[in-house]
Design a protein around this motif. Structure first.
Motif, PDB file in Angstrom:
ATOM      1  N   UNK A  66       0.838  -1.197   0.000  1.00  0.00           N
ATOM      2  CA  UNK A  66       0.000   0.000   0.000  1.00  0.00           C
ATOM      3  C   UNK A  66       0.873   1.247   0.000  1.00  0.00           C
ATOM      4  N   UNK A  67       0.375   2.309  -0.627  1.00  0.00           N
ATOM      5  CA  UNK A  67       1.128   3.563  -0.615  1.00  0.00           C
ATOM      6  C   UNK A  67       0.239   4.734  -0.220  1.00  0.00           C
ATOM      7  N   UNK A  68      -0.793   4.451   0.619  1.00  0.00           N
ATOM      8  CA  UNK A  68      -1.655   5.521   1.090  1.00  0.00           C
ATOM      9  C   UNK A  68      -0.838   6.538   1.886  1.00  0.00           C
ATOM     10  N   UNK A  69      -1.254   7.806   1.787  1.00  0.00           N
ATOM     11  CA  UNK A  69      -0.523   8.885   2.452  1.00  0.00           C
ATOM     12  C   UNK A  69      -0.406   8.655   3.957  1.00  0.00           C
ATOM     13  N   UNK A 118       7.700  -0.058  -1.754  1.00  0.00           N
ATOM     14  CA  UNK A 118       6.507  -0.767  -2.212  1.00  0.00           C
ATOM     15  C   UNK A 118       6.909  -2.146  -2.728  1.00  0.00           C
ATOM     16  N   UNK A 119       6.191  -3.183  -2.279  1.00  0.00           N
ATOM     17  CA  UNK A 119       6.489  -4.532  -2.735  1.00  0.00           C
ATOM     18  C   UNK A 119       6.220  -4.687  -4.226  1.00  0.00           C
ATOM     19  N   UNK A 120       5.404  -3.816  -4.771  1.00  0.00           N
ATOM     20  CA  UNK A 120       5.088  -3.873  -6.197  1.00  0.00           C
ATOM     21  C   UNK A 120       6.123  -3.140  -7.044  1.00  0.00           C
ATOM     22  N   UNK A 121       7.146  -2.575  -6.410  1.00  0.00           N
ATOM     23  CA  UNK A 121       8.160  -1.821  -7.138  1.00  0.00           C
ATOM     24  C   UNK A 121       9.216  -2.695  -7.773  1.00  0.00           C
TER      25      UNK A 121
END
Length: 219
Positions: A83-86, A102-105
């Motif tokens: 997640x990258x929520x503020x 981010x694990x999706x990076x």
């Protein structure tokens, strides 16, 4: 670079371990599936970096980061999440984390982040960094005034070091830039953090940006 890895998913830990194995300088000295065990491993091994998932049972990554800052302030904390929520980013940075991944990076971000943290720097995944900079670029006059007042209390050399921290340079890079030994830079950075009343380099870098010490192109 000694590292403790914590994630409650065994397959994720295996994947992260495989990526880190690409860097011969990284040594994983302990793995945990929850935040409590991660804190204990850090207390026992005193690694350079603790790499923590943000969502774990018993004690999540943010809680574990706070505990690690208390029991082993010399250990840098990197937070991993899908997640990258503020809110997550803000809480992680205010909790003393040296980076947010981010694990999706791109897997290369993981290696860059670990190395940056181990060398006394900070690292944010690019998408997260863009959001932070975008927020800082808004109309925040009062914050800018407060930041400048904080920075004005520093000596000329301390402001110079703060500007370089804000530009993302590690202690070694700052030492080369200023033609001093790295130990001197560490002393200056510690003094700057103390005088500014911030927990880590990320918070110091944000303050440097808000005070206008870091050109927008270098942020």
């Amino acid at each position: 670079m000694r590292l403790v890895l914590a994630d409650d998913e065994a397959m994720v830990r295996a994947g992260v371990r495989a990526i880190l194995a690409a860097d011969p300088d990284v040594e994983i000295v302990g793995e945990a599936a929850n935040g409590r065990d991660a804190v204990e491993l850090v207390r026992r091994h005193r690694p350079a970096v603790a790499l923590l998932d943000i969502r774990m049972p018993e004690l999540d990554g943010l809680g574990a980061a706070n505990e690690i800052r208390r029991v082993a302030p010399e250990t840098a904390v990197l937070i991993m999440t899908t997640f990258d929520e503020d809110d997550y980013v803000t809480r992680a940075l205010h909790g003393g984390a040296s980076g947010f991944l981010l694990k999706t990076g791109d897997p290369r971000e993981l290696l860059l982040g670990v190395r940056a943290a181990a060398e006394g720097g900070a690292y944010l995944s690019p998408s997260v960094a863009h959001r932070v900079i975008r927020q800082l670029g808004g109309p925040r006059l009062q914050q800018e005034i407060a930041a400048r007042e904080h920075v004005d209390a520093l000596s000329d050399r301390e402001r110079e070091v703060l500007a370089l921290v804000g530009a993302g340079l590690s202690n070694a890079e700052i030492a080369r830039r200023l033609h001093v030994v790295e130990g001197t830079v560490k002393a200056y950075v510690s003094a700057v953090l103390g005088r500014l009343g911030v927990k880590n380099r990320v918070q110091a870098a944000i303050l440097a940006y808000e005070a206008g010490l870091v050109p927008r192109g270098d942020a």
